[in-house]
Design an enzyme around this catalytic site. Sequence first.
Site, PDB file in Angstrom:
ATOM      1  N   PRO A   9      10.934  -3.681  -1.908  1.00 38.18           N
ATOM      2  CA  PRO A   9      12.233  -3.071  -1.645  1.00 38.18           C
ATOM      3  C   PRO A   9      12.216  -1.908  -0.666  1.00 38.18           C
ATOM      4  CG  PRO A   9      11.511  -2.681  -3.915  1.00 38.18           C
ATOM      5  CD  PRO A   9      10.596  -3.707  -3.333  1.00 38.18           C
ATOM      6  N   ASN A  10      13.229  -1.941   0.190  1.00 39.55           N
ATOM      7  CA  ASN A  10      13.526  -0.880   1.159  1.00 39.55           C
ATOM      8  C   ASN A  10      12.583  -0.814   2.352  1.00 39.55           C
ATOM      9  OD1 ASN A  10      15.865   0.193  -0.195  1.00 39.55           O
ATOM     10  ND2 ASN A  10      14.454   0.919  -1.757  1.00 39.55           N
ATOM     11  N   ARG A  17      15.117   5.586   8.349  1.00 37.55           N
ATOM     12  CA  ARG A  17      15.243   6.874   7.651  1.00 37.55           C
ATOM     13  C   ARG A  17      13.871   7.354   7.207  1.00 37.55           C
ATOM     14  NH1 ARG A  17      18.753   7.540   3.053  1.00 37.55           N
ATOM     15  NH2 ARG A  17      18.349   9.690   3.611  1.00 37.55           N
ATOM     16  N   TYR A  22       7.436   7.877   6.359  1.00 38.27           N
ATOM     17  CA  TYR A  22       7.035   6.494   6.650  1.00 38.27           C
ATOM     18  C   TYR A  22       6.856   6.180   8.137  1.00 38.27           C
ATOM     19  CZ  TYR A  22       8.349   6.017   1.762  1.00 38.27           C
ATOM     20  OH  TYR A  22       8.418   6.169   0.411  1.00 38.27           O
ATOM     21  N   ASN A  73       2.620  -4.624  -0.152  1.00 39.90           N
ATOM     22  CA  ASN A  73       3.177  -3.286  -0.376  1.00 39.90           C
ATOM     23  C   ASN A  73       4.419  -3.512  -1.235  1.00 39.90           C
ATOM     24  OD1 ASN A  73       4.414  -0.819  -0.440  1.00 39.90           O
ATOM     25  ND2 ASN A  73       4.168  -0.393   1.744  1.00 39.90           N
ATOM     26  N   ALA A  76       8.626   0.493  -4.421  1.00 40.80           N
ATOM     27  CA  ALA A  76       8.791   1.181  -5.706  1.00 40.80           C
ATOM     28  C   ALA A  76       8.355   0.326  -6.900  1.00 40.80           C
ATOM     29  CB  ALA A  76      10.244   1.614  -5.871  1.00 40.80           C
ATOM     30  N   HIS A  79       5.193   1.074  -9.084  1.00 47.23           N
ATOM     31  CA  HIS A  79       5.138   2.027 -10.192  1.00 47.23           C
ATOM     32  C   HIS A  79       5.841   1.533 -11.450  1.00 47.23           C
ATOM     33  CE1 HIS A  79       4.000   4.241  -6.660  1.00 47.23           C
ATOM     34  NE2 HIS A  79       5.229   4.171  -6.162  1.00 47.23           N
ATOM     35  N   ASP A  86       1.275  -9.351 -13.562  1.00 47.94           N
ATOM     36  CA  ASP A  86       0.988 -10.617 -14.246  1.00 47.94           C
ATOM     37  C   ASP A  86       0.895 -11.779 -13.260  1.00 47.94           C
ATOM     38  OD1 ASP A  86       0.905  -9.372 -16.690  1.00 47.94           O
ATOM     39  OD2 ASP A  86       2.919  -9.972 -17.320  1.00 47.94           O
ATOM     40  N   GLU A  97      -3.666  -4.037  -2.019  1.00 47.54           N
ATOM     41  CA  GLU A  97      -2.452  -3.222  -2.165  1.00 47.54           C
ATOM     42  C   GLU A  97      -2.413  -2.207  -1.016  1.00 47.54           C
ATOM     43  OE1 GLU A  97      -2.864  -0.650  -5.547  1.00 47.54           O
ATOM     44  OE2 GLU A  97      -0.785   0.032  -5.496  1.00 47.54           O
ATOM     45  N   HIS A  99      -0.152   1.032   0.847  1.00 50.36           N
ATOM     46  CA  HIS A  99       0.952   2.000   0.886  1.00 50.36           C
ATOM     47  C   HIS A  99       0.889   2.761   2.190  1.00 50.36           C
ATOM     48  CE1 HIS A  99       1.986   1.082  -3.154  1.00 50.36           C
ATOM     49  NE2 HIS A  99       0.708   1.209  -3.497  1.00 50.36           N
ATOM     50  N   SER A 101       2.464   5.607   2.916  1.00 55.56           N
ATOM     51  CA  SER A 101       2.266   7.024   2.615  1.00 55.56           C
ATOM     52  C   SER A 101       1.090   7.199   1.655  1.00 55.56           C
ATOM     53  CB  SER A 101       3.539   7.606   1.983  1.00 55.56           C
ATOM     54  OG  SER A 101       3.785   6.991   0.728  1.00 55.56           O
ATOM     55  N   ARG A 106       1.920  12.636  -3.422  1.00 59.01           N
ATOM     56  CA  ARG A 106       3.368  12.776  -3.541  1.00 59.01           C
ATOM     57  C   ARG A 106       3.743  13.059  -5.007  1.00 59.01           C
ATOM     58  NH1 ARG A 106       6.203   7.987  -0.474  1.00 59.01           N
ATOM     59  NH2 ARG A 106       7.996   9.354  -0.830  1.00 59.01           N
ATOM     60  N   ARG A 110       4.301   8.456  -8.531  1.00 57.51           N
ATOM     61  CA  ARG A 110       3.773   7.518  -7.532  1.00 57.51           C
ATOM     62  C   ARG A 110       2.268   7.300  -7.681  1.00 57.51           C
ATOM     63  NH1 ARG A 110       8.191   6.639  -4.002  1.00 57.51           N
ATOM     64  NH2 ARG A 110       9.512   8.484  -3.896  1.00 57.51           N
TER      65      ARG A 110
HETATM   66  O1  CA2 Z   1       4.058   4.438   0.849  1.00 54.39           O
HETATM   67  C1  CA2 Z   1       4.476   3.300   0.619  1.00 54.39           C
HETATM   68  O2  CA2 Z   1       4.266   2.352   1.361  1.00 54.39           O
HETATM   69  C2  CA2 Z   1       5.356   3.056  -0.612  1.00 54.39           C
HETATM   70  O3  CA2 Z   1       4.965   1.818  -1.179  1.00 54.39           O
HETATM   71  C3  CA2 Z   1       6.779   2.977  -0.111  1.00 54.39           C
HETATM   72  C4  CA2 Z   1       7.822   2.866  -1.225  1.00 54.39           C
HETATM   73  C5  CA2 Z   1       7.587   3.926  -2.290  1.00 54.39           C
HETATM   74  O4  CA2 Z   1       8.476   3.712  -3.374  1.00 54.39           O
HETATM   75  C6  CA2 Z   1       6.169   3.914  -2.794  1.00 54.39           C
HETATM   76  O5  CA2 Z   1       6.018   4.952  -3.741  1.00 54.39           O
HETATM   77  C7  CA2 Z   1       5.199   4.128  -1.673  1.00 54.39           C
HETATM   78  C8  CA2 Z   1       9.235   3.044  -0.668  1.00 54.39           C
HETATM   79  C9  CA2 Z   1       9.562   2.188   0.485  1.00 54.39           C
HETATM   80  C10 CA2 Z   1      10.846   2.678   1.061  1.00 54.39           C
HETATM   81  O6  CA2 Z   1      10.748   2.629   2.449  1.00 54.39           O
HETATM   82  C11 CA2 Z   1      11.672   3.318   3.167  1.00 54.39           C
HETATM   83  C12 CA2 Z   1      11.521   3.288   4.517  1.00 54.39           C
HETATM   84  C13 CA2 Z   1      12.382   3.965   5.319  1.00 54.39           C
HETATM   85  C14 CA2 Z   1      13.433   4.675   4.779  1.00 54.39           C
HETATM   86  C15 CA2 Z   1      13.600   4.705   3.413  1.00 54.39           C
HETATM   87  C16 CA2 Z   1      12.713   4.014   2.598  1.00 54.39           C
END
Ligand code: CA2
Length: 144
Positions: A9-10, A17, A22, A73, A76, A79, A86, A97, A99, A101, A106, A110
């Site tokens: 997601p996202n 953003r 990121y 990746n 969210a 977590h 599974d 895996e 990430h 960031s 953080r 996380r």
């Molecule tokens: O650091 C990572 O790749 C994460 O997997 C990214 C997830 C976050 O929930 C993990 O804790 C760490 C969030 C991805 C959201 O990506 C965005 C990118 C641009 C703007 C907003 C969100």
Amino acid sequence: MKILVLNGPNLNMLGIREPDIYGRETYASLIEKITEHCKAKQLDVDCRQSNHEGDLVDWIQEAYGSFDGIVINPGAYTHTSVAILDALKAVSVPTVEVHISDVDSREEFRRTSYLRAACIATISGRGTDGYLEAVDLLAKRSGK
Ligand code: CA2
């Protein structure tokens, strides 16, 4: 060798953003970068993104018998998702895996990854290059 790259997601919002966390690279350019990297190494790659946990579970199941490695990746869901853990355990396809960031530096929540236990490695805090490192790790492991 066939590699499945999954983004949760996202991650389709990359570059739009939160560039301080990121980076400025868009999702489209990330996929181009992974595709070029794999092409240069003669690896087949299929990149997918979904905001829905069930899609990720379905795609992991699909990898059974048809992909040699997974780079994931889970965003969210990292977590929270026992379902992804599974699925990875069920298919037993070597998985890395990733990430973008550094999740360990953080927020406290996380630091927990449900799926880490089913992965051969975790790459965190290397920006989008982490995906390429994950591909290289899978390729090296399979002798390519
Ligand atoms: O650091 C990572 O790749 C994460 O997997 C990214 C997830 C976050 O929930 C993990 O804790 C760490 C969030 C991805 C959201 O990506 C965005 C990118 C641009 C703007 C907003 C969100």
